[in-house]
Design a protein around this motif. Sequence first.
Motif, PDB file in Angstrom:
ATOM      1  N   VAL A   1       0.822  -1.351  -0.035  1.00 17.98           N
ATOM      2  CA  VAL A   1       0.059  -0.036  -0.052  1.00 17.98           C
ATOM      3  C   VAL A   1       0.808   1.109  -0.143  1.00 17.98           C
ATOM      4  O   VAL A   1       1.751   1.605   1.254  1.00 17.98           O
ATOM      5  CB  VAL A   1      -0.937   0.007   1.169  1.00 17.98           C
ATOM      6  CG1 VAL A   1      -1.750   1.375   1.309  1.00 17.98           C
ATOM      7  CG2 VAL A   1      -1.638  -1.226   1.346  1.00 17.98           C
TER       8      VAL A   1
ATOM      9  N   ILE B   1      -3.675   2.168   5.382  1.00 17.27           N
ATOM     10  CA  ILE B   1      -3.685   0.697   5.276  1.00 17.27           C
ATOM     11  C   ILE B   1      -5.064   0.418   5.872  1.00 17.27           C
ATOM     12  O   ILE B   1      -5.335   0.760   7.090  1.00 17.27           O
ATOM     13  CB  ILE B   1      -2.625  -0.004   5.799  1.00 17.27           C
ATOM     14  CG1 ILE B   1      -1.435   0.353   5.207  1.00 17.27           C
ATOM     15  CG2 ILE B   1      -2.697  -1.401   6.068  1.00 17.27           C
ATOM     16  CD1 ILE B   1       0.050  -0.124   5.697  1.00 17.27           C
TER      17      ILE B   1
ATOM     18  N   ASP C   1      -6.442  -4.667   3.174  1.00 17.67           N
ATOM     19  CA  ASP C   1      -4.942  -4.836   3.285  1.00 17.67           C
ATOM     20  C   ASP C   1      -4.438  -5.347   4.528  1.00 17.67           C
ATOM     21  O   ASP C   1      -3.352  -5.787   4.471  1.00 17.67           O
ATOM     22  CB  ASP C   1      -4.483  -3.125   3.382  1.00 17.67           C
ATOM     23  CG  ASP C   1      -4.940  -2.484   2.305  1.00 17.67           C
ATOM     24  OD1 ASP C   1      -5.023  -2.780   1.153  1.00 17.67           O
ATOM     25  OD2 ASP C   1      -5.361  -0.941   2.564  1.00 17.67           O
TER      26      ASP C   1
END
Lengths: 427, 427
Positions: free
Chosen positions: A156, A161, A190
Amino acid sequence: MSTVSRVVNPSLLRIEADYLLETANDPRSVAETMAGEQSCGTFVSVPGETPELKARSAARIERLEMLDEPVAAPSLPTTARVGPATLRRALVTLSWPIENLGPSLPNLLATVAGNLFELRAVTGLRLLDIRLPQAFADAYPGPRFGVAGTRRLAGVQDGPIIGTIIKPSVGFGPDETAALVQTLCEGGIDFIKDDELQGDGPHCPFDDRVRAVMRVVNDHAERTGKKVMVAFNLTGELDQMRRRHDLVRDLGGTCVMASLNSVGLVGMIELARMSELPIHAHRNGWGYLTRHPLLGWSYVAWQKIWRLAGADHMHVNGLANKFSETNDSVVASARTCLTPLFPDKPCLAMPVFSSGQTVLQAPGTYAALGSADLIVTAGGGIMAHPDGPAAGVAALRQAWQAAVSGIPLDRYARDHRELALALGDAA
Amino acid sequence: MSTVSRVVNPSLLRIEADYLLETANDPRSVAETMAGEQSCGTFVSVPGETPELKARSAARIERLEMLDEPVAAPSLPTTARVGPATLRRALVTLSWPIENLGPSLPNLLATVAGNLFELRAVTGLRLLDIRLPQAFADAYPGPRFGVAGTRRLAGVQDGPIIGTIIKPSVGFGPDETAALVQTLCEGGIDFIKDDELQGDGPHCPFDDRVRAVMRVVNDHAERTGKKVMVAFNLTGELDQMRRRHDLVRDLGGTCVMASLNSVGLVGMIELARMSELPIHAHRNGWGYLTRHPLLGWSYVAWQKIWRLAGADHMHVNGLANKFSETNDSVVASARTCLTPLFPDKPCLAMPVFSSGQTVLQAPGTYAALGSADLIVTAGGGIMAHPDGPAAGVAALRQAWQAAVSGIPLDRYARDHRELALALGDAA
């Protein structure tokens, strides 16, 4: 309450600690008692306490700032007689020569947070901040991954995140856990973390859980190129943590989680020295260290210890959370994680936002923090989206895109269906 | 406040924890939130929380006992709206199936003392006691020396072990420390401890201090047959503690000391597993865990963790101490250290009395404890005796002989000159 965190002066040769003090006695004389008790003195002068020895080893009062606020009653009980009319609060800064203890975090705790809170003359004492000489930066690793390493492993590059927590907290076996992880991976998440109550119990053994979950995570990564970061809670004894860490690493996992108040400082230092993965540091139990405003630890002081020891992610609660913490306190905690510890060694840790987090907190969180270098974990905020978890993840991401771009949520929602639905649901 | 410690039921299969709760909400509903939050639930029911899963993993409310005492204002701040008229306190016992976590002390902390103290509906929460299933007794060593092993190594078969603390706390170098130890050995002392501020700083390196002190202790033992027990403060990181422990052992030392809140639970567990010497456990920092009566930990609950982990000596403060703790609290702490943890594994630790201890506290301490299985450390109470430290030690010993024999101090002093002088001095 002001808990300004100052960057350490590079030439600082003494350890400094800031306290909020409440007492019915003369605050300067109480500060002197504190300095004496925590260095070469005791309650009374002792024969060996020569002027030379004091000059070398004594703690010093660097600051004593009286506060004007009236105090109606003693904040903490004491066996001393306390006349409420004389109760006062003050900001006190003490300093110690580093030669008293050397750059040792465990010994630092006994020095700045030892037998002080029990002092009879003290009706309130809170450690607000600490500043450490460079020798501490040289002695400890700090976060090995921090923001950049976590972003790299999670894949990411921008924005927060987006994560969630496995719920129910306990009760699921390995296969049920893996099935939920599958759903979440497919939803585009994520980051996923174990609950802090889920360790290595017979209901859900750590090894079985990691194997089942990593099978899903690795399959998903092979299909999509995205390896979801899972923080497996390896909290336990040293050998257990080592073995569990190695299993996660060997199966291709990218994160481990530890409860700071469970493992303690030496456990965390050892874990950080051995870990080849980011350490997601959970603060459960933090309430007993901080909940009373005139006792214990401020987060600003506390998190410095753990970042220096090696925490990569630090829990900070969240705006509009379901606990008793104010937004101001949450923001101060998050900001301090992203404030450098030392000029040449910033030791930044990613703040982790949690508790009742939805799309609604994105603008306020970004405005307060001025950064999207953070992990946000949402439970209901993702799972309860009317179009399911994938839409929940998308909505949260959209909310943060809006926040970072300075666009109001409702406007951004006009051409972002998932966000629109989440807002309808959350309103 | 009642903090009765019950011996564990041998058939106990669930972990139990007792809390003092204060809330403006319905106490039962808050207890249900606590049970949910700390087991399979969260703030709201989640999809996976099936009846089968709940039956297997849910925490249960075992007891809810309303207290009558009126509560004028919330003890802890909260962002919830609190009507003072509805504030109430209750004793709550929760239980957990051990299958949720297994017999793991670090994971136990997250379960019984995790994210509970932050709950918004809670305006006061204190962990009063815990009871553990036998599996914990099987998983942990407990004190390896305890009362009997400490008496054997200190060469004190009856009465309290009479000790003192090296003062000034910091500032002395190794040679000055050894010179004071020489004086104390010649005075007939049984036990000496480092101050918790004295670790391994450049001013007084651990190795040099231990070498200098053990030379004195060993010489004295050779001459007199009495080896004084010295608790060297080895608080530090794991490798440091291991190396320091080995040095003390190799030089013939008989005790090491660690600060519990500095090393933390994993550090203490590791130290106890490796230590071949009794562990003198220092509780500095305890104030921030306990000072507010509606927050944090009671000593009864807290000391169980550390005894099971392996602490041989536990600090309990002292009667008429110079801190803010009441005598009742000190007595409860000392008694609980001498109360068995498990029927087949009592894990007794020697309580350590300190802070302003003189001959005067002996009768009250013995009366309250009903035992002389303890260490008493006196500073001024020994060093300030008009005839010097040897007379100070003798006086303290005489005071305890009087107490154990049920003879008033002033009567015993008639034919015990050192006690008489101490009383004259102390009066």
